[in-house]
Write a protein that holds these residues in place. Structure first.
Motif, PDB file in Angstrom:
ATOM      1  N   UNK A 137      11.978   0.431  -4.828  1.00 22.18           N
ATOM      2  CA  UNK A 137      10.952  -0.005  -3.351  1.00 22.18           C
ATOM      3  C   UNK A 137      11.656   0.910  -3.007  1.00 22.18           C
ATOM      4  N   UNK A 138      11.191   2.484  -2.007  1.00 29.51           N
ATOM      5  CA  UNK A 138      11.603   3.014  -0.780  1.00 29.51           C
ATOM      6  C   UNK A 138      11.595   2.458   0.240  1.00 29.51           C
ATOM      7  N   UNK A 139      10.149   1.614   0.364  1.00 31.04           N
ATOM      8  CA  UNK A 139      10.100   0.966   1.950  1.00 31.04           C
ATOM      9  C   UNK A 139      11.668   0.126   1.995  1.00 31.04           C
ATOM     10  N   UNK A 140      12.759   0.073   1.709  1.00 29.56           N
ATOM     11  CA  UNK A 140      14.016  -0.977   2.309  1.00 29.56           C
ATOM     12  C   UNK A 140      14.768  -0.087   2.765  1.00 29.56           C
ATOM     13  N   UNK A 141      14.822   1.440   2.308  1.00 35.76           N
ATOM     14  CA  UNK A 141      15.313   3.024   3.395  1.00 35.76           C
ATOM     15  C   UNK A 141      14.541   2.600   5.167  1.00 35.76           C
ATOM     16  N   UNK A 142      13.705   1.956   5.436  1.00 33.30           N
ATOM     17  CA  UNK A 142      13.077   2.388   6.795  1.00 33.30           C
ATOM     18  C   UNK A 142      11.946   2.931   6.419  1.00 33.30           C
ATOM     19  N   UNK A 143      11.361   3.527   5.165  1.00 37.50           N
ATOM     20  CA  UNK A 143      10.007   4.405   5.411  1.00 37.50           C
ATOM     21  C   UNK A 143       9.663   4.317   4.163  1.00 37.50           C
ATOM     22  N   UNK A 144       7.750   3.917   4.427  1.00 34.49           N
ATOM     23  CA  UNK A 144       6.889   3.908   3.232  1.00 34.49           C
ATOM     24  C   UNK A 144       5.617   4.597   3.916  1.00 34.49           C
ATOM     25  N   UNK A 145       4.964   4.884   3.300  1.00 34.79           N
ATOM     26  CA  UNK A 145       3.485   5.553   3.324  1.00 34.79           C
ATOM     27  C   UNK A 145       2.139   4.920   2.827  1.00 34.79           C
ATOM     28  N   UNK A 146       1.559   5.352   3.676  1.00 37.26           N
ATOM     29  CA  UNK A 146       0.092   5.028   3.215  1.00 37.26           C
ATOM     30  C   UNK A 146      -1.251   5.897   3.203  1.00 37.26           C
ATOM     31  N   UNK A 147      -1.647   5.155   2.391  1.00 34.53           N
ATOM     32  CA  UNK A 147      -3.134   6.315   2.417  1.00 34.53           C
ATOM     33  C   UNK A 147      -2.528   7.233   0.441  1.00 34.53           C
ATOM     34  N   UNK A 148      -1.839   6.854  -0.024  1.00 38.94           N
ATOM     35  CA  UNK A 148      -1.203   7.070  -1.250  1.00 38.94           C
ATOM     36  C   UNK A 148      -2.822   7.205  -2.499  1.00 38.94           C
ATOM     37  N   UNK A 149      -3.608   6.232  -2.404  1.00 42.74           N
ATOM     38  CA  UNK A 149      -4.165   6.925  -3.290  1.00 42.74           C
ATOM     39  C   UNK A 149      -5.842   6.015  -2.916  1.00 42.74           C
ATOM     40  N   UNK A 150      -7.157   6.305  -3.467  1.00 45.12           N
ATOM     41  CA  UNK A 150      -8.634   5.961  -3.189  1.00 45.12           C
ATOM     42  C   UNK A 150      -9.055   5.318  -4.451  1.00 45.12           C
ATOM     43  N   UNK A 151      -9.879   5.116  -3.736  1.00 47.20           N
ATOM     44  CA  UNK A 151     -10.582   3.384  -4.519  1.00 47.20           C
ATOM     45  C   UNK A 151     -11.894   4.747  -4.663  1.00 47.20           C
ATOM     46  N   UNK A 152     -12.178   4.246  -6.425  1.00 46.97           N
ATOM     47  CA  UNK A 152     -13.368   4.529  -7.229  1.00 46.97           C
ATOM     48  C   UNK A 152     -13.967   3.762  -7.201  1.00 46.97           C
TER      49      UNK A 152
END
Length: 317
Positions: free
Chosen positions: A231-246
């Motif tokens: 889990x990369x969020x533990x370093x203080x940065x995460x990302x949104x909009x990484x996937x799309x719904x089909x």
């Protein structure tokens, strides 16, 4: 009198609370009484909190299954967008009912769908309903992404070690550190990098002391610990909009396993579309990076990637 079935739908729990499905039913029942239709209690098909863009709906599926049984001669619905917000789906349902000898009647549509003019009207209403839905979806999405870019909102699904603070609360729409869980996260990384324990050993140690269990589970398992280590969020940065719904994937054959998909598929977006979001830090960058390097090293020596050495992947991890 002609026997009929009634179909009604609302998209969201909010609409359900406002009793809009009851108002649909009341309007259709009034139409049925004045036009010589009878509706048996078991022929009310009501989908609450289900999107009109999905063809796979519990009550609609039941209605379609019973259409060929001869239990009713018509299906009454308030208007086309209650039956579906997808133009193609409207035609699929209508054609399916027609083949079963069942008529389709929309209370708020004056033209008879059995005649060419009615078909044209139905097509136009279906196209407008689909266009309206797409416009609403795009506006909501643009507003959501704008708030995320400004740091005013983050995904409500928080990983282990965090809690999501609802937007209804002061300063909401963000993750806060759950100190008790965050301490477990730090222990896992320390055991993996400094004590050089395997994931299997860490999992066993955590299950020996279940003072703090993982989210949505009573026991720790290998995959849960592995996901925490990745889990990369533990370093203080995460990302949104990484996937799309089909949504169009509903009803298609599954790529793995048997049967057809009952929910929309999620596919990854390119990294250029990701939105960086800053969250509270749980770990220093060096500790997280050390864990990634060890997992990559173990992966290279795993049996499925190394035919020369006989290693057990889990034992190495």
């Amino acid at each position: 009198m002609s026997k009929a079935a009634l179909y009604a739908r609302v998209s969201t729990p909010h609409q359900e609370e406002e009793q809009t499905i009851e108002s649909q039913v009341a309007a259709v029942e009034s139409y049925a009484r004045s036009h010589g239709y009878t509706i048996e209690a078991e022929h009310y098909f009501l989908d609450a909190g289900v999107s009109g863009t999905q063809l796979d709906r519990p009550k609609l599926n039941r209605l379609r299954d019973l259409a060929a049984s001869g239990l009713f001669e018509s299906v009454l619905c308030l208007e086309p967008d209650r039956l579906s917000r997808q133009y193609a789906h409207l035609w699929v349902i209508q054609d399916e009912l027609r083949r079963c000898g069942v008529g389709l009647v929309f209370v708020n549509q004056l033209a008879d769908t059995k005649h060419p003019l009615g078909q044209i009207m139905l097509g136009m209403q279906g196209l407008f309903a689909e266009y309206e839905h797409n416009q609403i979806t795009q506006r909501l999405r643009r507003g959501l992404l704008h708030r995320v870019r400004e740091g005013k909102l983050v995904s409500p699904v928080a990983p282990y070690g965090y809690r999501y603070l609802p937007v209804s609360e002061v300063g909401g729409g963000c993750w806060t550190v759950h100190e008790q869980e965050a301490e477990i996260v730090r222990q896992i990384f320390a055991l993996y990098t400094q004590k050089e324990q395997t994931i299997t050993q860490i999992t066993h140690a955590l299950n020996q002391n279940l003072a703090q269990t993982p989210a949505r589970g009573k026991h720790w398992n290998f995959s849960t610990v592995q996901l925490i280590l990745k889990q990369p969020a533990y370093t203080g940065v995460t990302h949104y909009n990484r996937s799309r719904r089909v949504a169009e994937s509903v009803g298609n054959l599954k790529q793995s396993g048997r049967g057809r998909r009952t929910s929309a598929q999620r596919l990854p977006r390119s990294s250029e579309e990701w939105i960086e979001v800053h969250v509270p830090r749980v770990l220093p960058d060096t500790l997280w990076q050390e864990a990634q390097e060890r997992m990559q090293t173990n992966q290279r020596f795993a049996q499925r990637n190394n035919q020369k050495n006989c290693y057990c992947e889990k034992a190495l991890c």
